[in-house]
Design an enzyme around this catalytic site. Structure first.
Site, mmCIF file in Angstrom:
data_model
loop_
_atom_site.group_PDB
_atom_site.id
_atom_site.type_symbol
_atom_site.label_atom_id
_atom_site.label_comp_id
_atom_site.label_asym_id
_atom_site.label_seq_id
_atom_site.Cartn_x
_atom_site.Cartn_y
_atom_site.Cartn_z
ATOM 1 N N ASP A 45 0.842 -1.189 0.000
ATOM 2 C CA ASP A 45 0.000 0.000 0.000
ATOM 3 C C ASP A 45 0.883 1.246 0.000
ATOM 4 O O ASP A 45 1.628 1.489 0.950
ATOM 5 C CB ASP A 45 -0.901 0.001 1.241
ATOM 6 C CG ASP A 45 -1.814 1.212 1.285
ATOM 7 O OD1 ASP A 45 -2.980 1.070 0.865
ATOM 8 O OD2 ASP A 45 -1.383 2.294 1.737
ATOM 9 N N TYR A 50 3.271 9.920 -0.688
ATOM 10 C CA TYR A 50 4.331 9.312 0.112
ATOM 11 C C TYR A 50 5.714 9.528 -0.501
ATOM 12 O O TYR A 50 6.719 9.400 0.193
ATOM 13 C CB TYR A 50 4.108 7.804 0.278
ATOM 14 C CG TYR A 50 2.851 7.403 1.011
ATOM 15 C CD1 TYR A 50 2.031 8.330 1.640
ATOM 16 C CD2 TYR A 50 2.469 6.060 1.063
ATOM 17 C CE1 TYR A 50 0.875 7.934 2.285
ATOM 18 C CE2 TYR A 50 1.310 5.669 1.720
ATOM 19 C CZ TYR A 50 0.513 6.600 2.320
ATOM 20 O OH TYR A 50 -0.629 6.206 2.965
ATOM 21 N N LYS A 75 -2.799 6.027 -4.266
ATOM 22 C CA LYS A 75 -3.883 6.944 -3.912
ATOM 23 C C LYS A 75 -3.744 8.283 -4.634
ATOM 24 O O LYS A 75 -2.636 8.754 -4.898
ATOM 25 C CB LYS A 75 -3.900 7.184 -2.394
ATOM 26 C CG LYS A 75 -3.915 5.903 -1.575
ATOM 27 C CD LYS A 75 -3.880 6.172 -0.084
ATOM 28 C CE LYS A 75 -3.625 4.897 0.690
ATOM 29 N NZ LYS A 75 -2.200 4.462 0.627
ATOM 30 N N HIS A 106 -7.666 9.875 -1.665
ATOM 31 C CA HIS A 106 -6.950 9.838 -0.392
ATOM 32 C C HIS A 106 -7.738 10.478 0.756
ATOM 33 O O HIS A 106 -7.753 9.940 1.866
ATOM 34 C CB HIS A 106 -5.591 10.523 -0.558
ATOM 35 C CG HIS A 106 -4.553 10.002 0.367
ATOM 36 N ND1 HIS A 106 -3.217 9.943 0.025
ATOM 37 C CD2 HIS A 106 -4.621 9.509 1.626
ATOM 38 C CE1 HIS A 106 -2.521 9.433 1.035
ATOM 39 N NE2 HIS A 106 -3.354 9.178 2.016
ATOM 40 N N LEU A 188 -1.646 0.027 14.539
ATOM 41 C CA LEU A 188 -1.119 -0.146 15.890
ATOM 42 C C LEU A 188 -1.307 1.095 16.748
ATOM 43 O O LEU A 188 -1.040 1.061 17.955
ATOM 44 C CB LEU A 188 0.370 -0.527 15.836
ATOM 45 C CG LEU A 188 0.662 -1.824 15.069
ATOM 46 C CD1 LEU A 188 2.163 -2.053 14.973
ATOM 47 C CD2 LEU A 188 -0.025 -3.015 15.722
ATOM 48 N N LYS A 228 3.228 -0.706 8.846
ATOM 49 C CA LYS A 228 4.530 -0.306 8.312
ATOM 50 C C LYS A 228 5.623 -0.820 9.230
ATOM 51 O O LYS A 228 5.469 -0.800 10.457
ATOM 52 C CB LYS A 228 4.627 1.218 8.223
ATOM 53 C CG LYS A 228 5.909 1.714 7.589
ATOM 54 C CD LYS A 228 6.110 3.193 7.836
ATOM 55 C CE LYS A 228 6.632 3.446 9.225
ATOM 56 N NZ LYS A 228 7.397 4.693 9.382
ATOM 57 N N SER A 229 6.718 -1.281 8.650
ATOM 58 C CA SER A 229 7.883 -1.636 9.447
ATOM 59 C C SER A 229 9.136 -1.529 8.598
ATOM 60 O O SER A 229 9.136 -1.897 7.424
ATOM 61 C CB SER A 229 7.775 -3.059 10.004
ATOM 62 O OG SER A 229 8.933 -3.373 10.745
ATOM 63 N N ARG A 234 10.711 -7.280 12.551
ATOM 64 C CA ARG A 234 9.334 -6.863 12.766
ATOM 65 C C ARG A 234 8.448 -7.214 11.577
ATOM 66 O O ARG A 234 7.272 -7.560 11.759
ATOM 67 C CB ARG A 234 9.300 -5.356 13.026
ATOM 68 C CG ARG A 234 7.983 -4.840 13.585
ATOM 69 C CD ARG A 234 7.679 -5.385 14.969
ATOM 70 N NE ARG A 234 8.778 -5.147 15.890
ATOM 71 C CZ ARG A 234 9.019 -4.014 16.521
ATOM 72 N NH1 ARG A 234 8.249 -2.965 16.304
ATOM 73 N NH2 ARG A 234 10.015 -3.904 17.370
ATOM 74 N N ASN A 238 5.218 -9.291 12.403
ATOM 75 C CA ASN A 238 3.886 -8.758 12.130
ATOM 76 C C ASN A 238 3.029 -9.735 11.333
ATOM 77 O O ASN A 238 1.805 -9.802 11.517
ATOM 78 C CB ASN A 238 3.991 -7.438 11.355
ATOM 79 C CG ASN A 238 4.422 -6.283 12.221
ATOM 80 O OD1 ASN A 238 4.411 -6.351 13.454
ATOM 81 N ND2 ASN A 238 4.805 -5.188 11.587
#
Length: 273
Positions: A45, A50, A75, A106, A188, A228-229, A234, A238
């Site tokens: 995504d 971004y 988006k 968005h 999170l 996101k990581s 992680r 996740n």
């Protein structure tokens, strides 16, 4: 990795879990997306705003994975709501793709009131094969109703902020009643969500991390989630949420943490161009 998928209202299927790249620096994005794809992720995504679509596309191109096995979302940014065809063309060029799997408006940016025009353009972009599915992000019930009442296509997805301290139960229910799948961004939440004693207690009992417990809560609610990581450990951790379940009591306890705490802007007042 055995990640379940959800069938959208247009018949297309979307992996219920993936990787988000919001606030991921462009110079790091390619490496992290490549690692995720090599370790079983198949849903990425991103968004024009971004600033890392090109790096996402490079990782996909070099992955060796068939294009139809990877679900890619981008988006339409707020300043381009009257210019969606050109905006998507730019995103596709950066991604190195001939289509995306999901294209989202968005934000509704209600002060500018261009989202209905943008939606009509997205309908045409879908008809043209430049995106397989179309949807919205950060839309509230009144925005959704207006789109549906004035168009031929019901959004396939509404991507909204959801985490334990912002459960968004009414909006998720409204999405479901309209046949719209809910995607959770910032799944999170704030650090306080991860440090909450209720979640910590459940995690201790299950021998899981607080993040895994929260992500599992999303999955059991039927939401689509893409944390996101930037950490390989992680990223693996996740995704390791499909071999356990939360009890009904666990789900109710986490539901009760809802306090209306937003991490991001309020869609009713956010009008940044």
């Amino acid at each position: 990795m055995n990640i379940p998928s959800i069938t959208l209202n247009d018949g297309n299927r979307i992996p219920q879990f993936g990787l988000g790249v919001f606030l991921m620096p462009a110079e790091e994005t390619k490496e992290h997306v490549a690692y995720a794809l090599a370790n079983g992720y198949r849903h990425i995504d991103t968004a024009a705003i971004y600033g890392n679509e090109r790096e996402v596309g490079a990782a996909i191109a070099e992955s060796g994975i068939a294009r139809d096995e990877i679900f890619v979302t981008t988006k339409l940014w707020n300043s381009r709501q009257t210019d969606a065809p050109a905006a998507l063309a730019e995103s596709l060029e950066k991604l190195g793709l001939d289509h995306v799997d999901l294209y989202l408006i968005h934000w509704p940016t209600p002060d500018f009131d261009n989202y209905l025009q943008a939606w009509h353009d997205l309908e045409q972009l879908r008809s043209d094969g430049l995106t397989r599915s179309i949807g919205v992000s950060n839309f509230h019930q009144q925005h959704l109703r207006r789109v549906i009442e004035n168009s031929e296509v019901v959004p396939a997805v509404n991507q909204i902020e959801v985490h334990p301290s912002l459960g968004q139960f009414d909006l998720v229910d409204a999405n479901t009643e309209l046949g719209i799948a809910t995607e959770a961004w910032s799944p999170l939440g704030r650090r306080a969500d991860l440090d909450d004693q209720v979640i910590a207690g459940i995690a201790h009992r299950l021998e899981r991390t607080p993040a895994q417990v929260i992500l599992r809560w999303h999955i059991q609610r039927g939401l689509i989630v893409f944390p996101k990581s930037s950490s390989p450990e992680r990223l693996r951790e996740n995704a390791d949420i499909f071999d356990f379940e939360l009890t009904a009591d666990d789900m109710r306890a986490i539901d009760a943490l809802d306090a209306g705490n937003r991490v991001g802007p309020d869609p009713e007042t956010f009008n940044r161009r």
